[in-house]
Design a protein around this motif. Structure first.
Motif, PDB file in Angstrom:
ATOM      1  N   ALA A 110       0.836  -1.208   0.000  1.00  0.00           N
ATOM      2  CA  ALA A 110       0.000   0.000   0.000  1.00  0.00           C
ATOM      3  C   ALA A 110       0.872   1.260   0.000  1.00  0.00           C
ATOM      4  CB  ALA A 110      -0.956   0.004   1.187  1.00  0.00           C
ATOM      5  N   GLY A 111       2.033   1.204   0.653  1.00  0.00           N
ATOM      6  CA  GLY A 111       2.958   2.342   0.627  1.00  0.00           C
ATOM      7  C   GLY A 111       3.564   2.516  -0.756  1.00  0.00           C
ATOM      8  N   LEU A 155       1.190   6.758  -6.831  1.00  0.00           N
ATOM      9  CA  LEU A 155      -0.209   7.066  -7.147  1.00  0.00           C
ATOM     10  C   LEU A 155      -0.425   8.327  -7.997  1.00  0.00           C
ATOM     11  CD1 LEU A 155      -3.055   5.991  -6.773  1.00  0.00           C
ATOM     12  CD2 LEU A 155      -3.172   7.163  -4.585  1.00  0.00           C
ATOM     13  N   LEU A 180       2.015   1.715  -3.578  1.00  0.00           N
ATOM     14  CA  LEU A 180       0.962   2.328  -4.383  1.00  0.00           C
ATOM     15  C   LEU A 180       0.860   3.815  -4.047  1.00  0.00           C
ATOM     16  CD1 LEU A 180      -1.390   2.321  -6.341  1.00  0.00           C
ATOM     17  CD2 LEU A 180      -2.850   1.440  -4.533  1.00  0.00           C
ATOM     18  N   TYR A 181       0.962   4.142  -2.741  1.00  0.00           N
ATOM     19  CA  TYR A 181       0.927   5.544  -2.317  1.00  0.00           C
ATOM     20  C   TYR A 181       2.022   6.339  -3.028  1.00  0.00           C
ATOM     21  CZ  TYR A 181       1.560   9.607   0.725  1.00  0.00           C
ATOM     22  OH  TYR A 181       1.703  10.886   1.197  1.00  0.00           O
TER      23      TYR A 181
END
Lengths: 273, 255
Positions: free
Chosen positions: A44-45, A51, A47-48
Motif C-alpha cells: 500500500a505504501g 499514485l 501504491l501511495y
C-alpha cells in the motif's frame, strides 16, 4: 487469473511525466512502509508512492483501477532503492505495457535490490557513519550525532532522488524498444521473477527445529544432522508450498498469518524451535 | 517529571515513524542520546549513553524483514534511565534491551493485525479511490506515533525499574515465539507471489532458484542474474523459432 491478458481501454501512451512530478514522487517514497504488514508488506505504501503518477497516466477510470489493484499485490524491497523500481514501472505504465510484464519486472527487481540495499546501506554505510558518530559521542563530543546524520543522509537522499530520475529515463528509453515483443518479455520477466522467488524462500524464510535428541553418549541435532542432510532449507520450502496450497484452496492470508503466529508460539513453548 | 516524560514521548513518536518511514536515521541511539540529554538537562551523559547504545545496536539492523530489538525504545529508555538513575552506561543497556525486545514483539503483532486493512485498500483500488489509499497510509503513521509515544512515556513517568520488572513477567516463551513466527512470516508473502505468477511451465525455474540459494548459498543478486541469463536465452530461442517479424528485427538491434 494470470492467463487472461488485460486489455487497456485507453491504449495510447501517456505524455512523459515532468521532472517536478518525478521529484515529488521520490519524496512520497519516504512513506513506503507507512502501512507495512505481513500480508502485503510495503504494497500500500508502494501504491501511495506512485499514485499521483498513475493518476496522470491513466485517464480512463477502469484502467486506473486495474493498475491500482495490481500495485496492491505483495511488494517488498529496500526502502532507499525503491525509487529505481518506481521509475521503471512508471515508464512501463506510461507506455501502457502488458500488465503481466509490469508485474514481472516489479517482482524481478524487488528481490535483488532488497539484497543490494541491505548490503550497501545497513551493512556498510550505517556501520561506518554510525561508528564515527558514536566514537565522538562516547567522549561527550556534541558533534557526533550531527556528523553521523549529515554523512548518512547525503548518500541516502542522493541515492533516492538520483535513482528515481535514472530509473524513469532508462525505463522510457528501453521500453519503447521492447513494446512489440510484449508476450516474450512477460515470459522472460516471469522466468527471472520465479527464479528469484525460489531463491528468496531458501534465503529469507527462517524455519528451524532447535532440538537435540540424546541417547547415552550420542547426540542427534534434528536440524543439522537430519533435516539439512535431506535438503537444506527444506522446512521453509515445505511451509511456503503448504501456504501456497492453502491460498489456492481459498484460505485467507490473515488466517494463515494467525496460524504462523501459533506455530511460532507452540514451537517456542515446547522448546523445539 | 511530567513535562520531561511528555517531551520524550513526543520524540519517541517521531523517531518511531522514522524507523520505518523517512529513514533519516534520527532514530539511532547516537541522536536520541543528544535529544533525551537536552530534555533531561544532561547533554554529556546523554551523548555518552547514546553513543554506547549505538555501538551495541550497530549490527542490529532490519535485514529482509527480520526484526532486531527495537532501537527506538531501546535508545530512549536506555538513555533516560542512564541519566535519571545516574547509572553506568552498561547498566542502562541492561535495562534497555528487555524493553526493546518486548516492544519488537508488539510491533510484530501490529504488522499482523494491520493485514486486514489491506482488504479495505483492495476495495479503494477497485473504486480507483486514491484518497482512500492515502488515508490508510496516514493511519499507519498515526498508529506508529501513538504506539511509540505511549510506550516511551509510561516507563519514564512511572519509573524505568518498575517497568522492567513488569516486562520480565511476560513469559520468555511468548517473546521467543513471536520472534520465531516473525522469521517464518515471509513465507506468506512468497506464497502469495507464487499464487499470482506460477504456471506449470515455470516450475523448473522456481526449482533452479531454490537450489541456487539452498545448496550453493548464492546471494539473491547472483540468482537474479542467472535467472536473467536463462530468460535471455529463452527469449531469443523463442524469437528465433517464430522467425523475426520486421518490427522485431529492429528490437534485436536495440539490446
Amino acid at each position: 487469473m494470470a492467463s487472461n491478458h488485460y486489455q487497456y481501454e485507453d491504449t495510447t501512451s501517456a505524455q512523459d511525466l515532468p521532472p517536478k512530478q518525478i521529484r515529488s514522487l521520490a519524496w512520497r517514497s519516504l512513506l513506503l512502509q507507512a502501512s507495512f504488514n505481513y500480508e502485503r508488506m510495503q504494497a500500500a505504501g508502494w501504491l501511495y508512492s506512485i499514485l499521483p503518477g498513475l493518476r496522470v497516466i491513466h485517464k480512463n477510470k477502469k484502467d486506473l483501477s486495474k493498475s491500482m489493484k495490481d500495485h496492491l499485490e505483495f511488494f517488498n524491497t529496500h526502502p532507499f532503492l525503491v525509487t529505481f523500481i518506481m521509475g521503471i514501472i512508471l515508464a512501463m505504465e506510461q507506455k501502457k505495457e502488458d500488465r503481466e510484464a509490469i508485474r514481472g519486472i516489479k517482482v524481478a527487481t524487488m528481490g535483488p535490490l532488497g539484497g543490494i540495499g541491505d548490503a550497501l546501506f545497513y551493512l556498510t554505510l550505517l556501520p561506518i557513519t554510525a561508528s564515527i558518530g558514536a566514537s565522538l559521542a562516547v567522549e561527550g563530543n556534541i558533534l557526533g550525532p550531527f556528523i553521523f546524520l549529515i554523512m548518512f543522509n547525503i548518500i541516502h537522499f542522493g541515492v533516492r532522488f538520483g535513482l528515481m530520475r535514472y530509473g524513469y529515463r532508462t525505463g522510457v528509453k528501453a521500453i519503447g524498444k521492447l513494446k512489440e515483443g510484449t508476450k516474450h518479455v512477460s515470459r522472460a520477466a516471469s522466468i527471472v521473477g520465479l527464479t528469484v522467488v525460489g531463491g528468496l524462500i531458501a534465503t529469507y524464510v527462517t524455519f528451524k527445529i532447535d532440538y537435540t535428541w540424546k541417547q547415552g553418549e550420542s547426540e542427534l541435532n534434528v536440524q543439522t544432522d537430519i533435516l539439512d542432510q535431506i535438503m537444506p532449507a527444506m522446512l521453509p520450502l515445505i511451509y511456503t508450498l503448504l501456504i501456497y496450497w492453502l491460498l489456492k484452496k481459498g484460505r485467507s492470508p490473515i488466517l494463515l498469518i494467525g496460524i504462523t503466529v501459533i506455530v511460532g508460539l507452540i514451537g517456542s513453548y515446547f522448546g523445539i524451535m | 517529571m511530567l513535562l520531561e516524560a511528555i517531551l520524550i514521548a513526543l520524540w519517541a513518536g517521531i523517531i518511531g515513524i522514522d524507523l520505518y518511514n523517512g529513514l533519516t536515521h534520527i532514530h539511532r541511539p547516537v541522536v536520541t542520546g543528544l535529544v533525551v540529554g537536552l530534555i533531561l538537562g544532561d547533554v554529556t551523559t546523554g551523548l555518552i549513553v547514546g553513543g554506547t547504545l549505538e555501538l551495541i545496536w550497530m549490527g542490529m539492523v532490519p535485514l529482509a524483514g527480520a526484526q532486531p530489538p527495537n532501537v527506538v525504545i531501546g535508545g530512549v529508555i536506555g538513555t533516560a534511565f542512564g541519566i535519571i538513575a545516574g547509572q553506568d552506561p552498561n547498566v542502562a543497556v541492561g535495562v534497555a534491551i528487555p524493553f526493546a525486545v518486548a516492544v519488537q514483539g508488539l510491533i510484530t503483532l501490529f504488522f499482523t493485525v494491520f493485514a486486514p486493512v489491506m482488504h479495505k485498500a483492495d476495495q479503494f483500488a477497485l473504486e480507483a479511490n486514491g484518497k482512500g489509499i492515502e488515508r490508510i497510509n496516514y493511519l499507519g503513521l498515526v498508529i506508529l506515533f501513538i504506539f511509540n509515544a505511549v510506550i516511551a512515556f509510561l516507563p519514564i513517568y512511572f519509573g524505568a525499574e518498575k517497568a522492567a520488572a513488569f516486562v520480565e513477567t511476560v513469559p520468555q516463551w511468548i517473546i521467543d515465539g513471536l520472534s520465531v513466527a516473525g522469521g517464518i512470516m515471509p513465507a506468506i508473502g512468497f506464497a502469495m507471489l507464487l499464487r499470482i505468477m506460477m504456471k506449470v511451465e515455470y516450475i523448473m525455474f522456481f526449482i533452479v532458484g531454490f537450489i541456487l540459494a539452498a545448496y550453493l548459498e548464492l546471494p539473491i543478486l547472483a540468482i537474479a542474474l542467472i535467472g536473467l541469463a536463462i530468460a535471455l536465452y529463452d527469449y531469443y530461442q523463442n524469437k528465433h523459432k517464430q522467425g523475426p517479424t520486421p518490427e522485431e528485427g529492429e528490437i534485436t538491434d536495440g539490446i
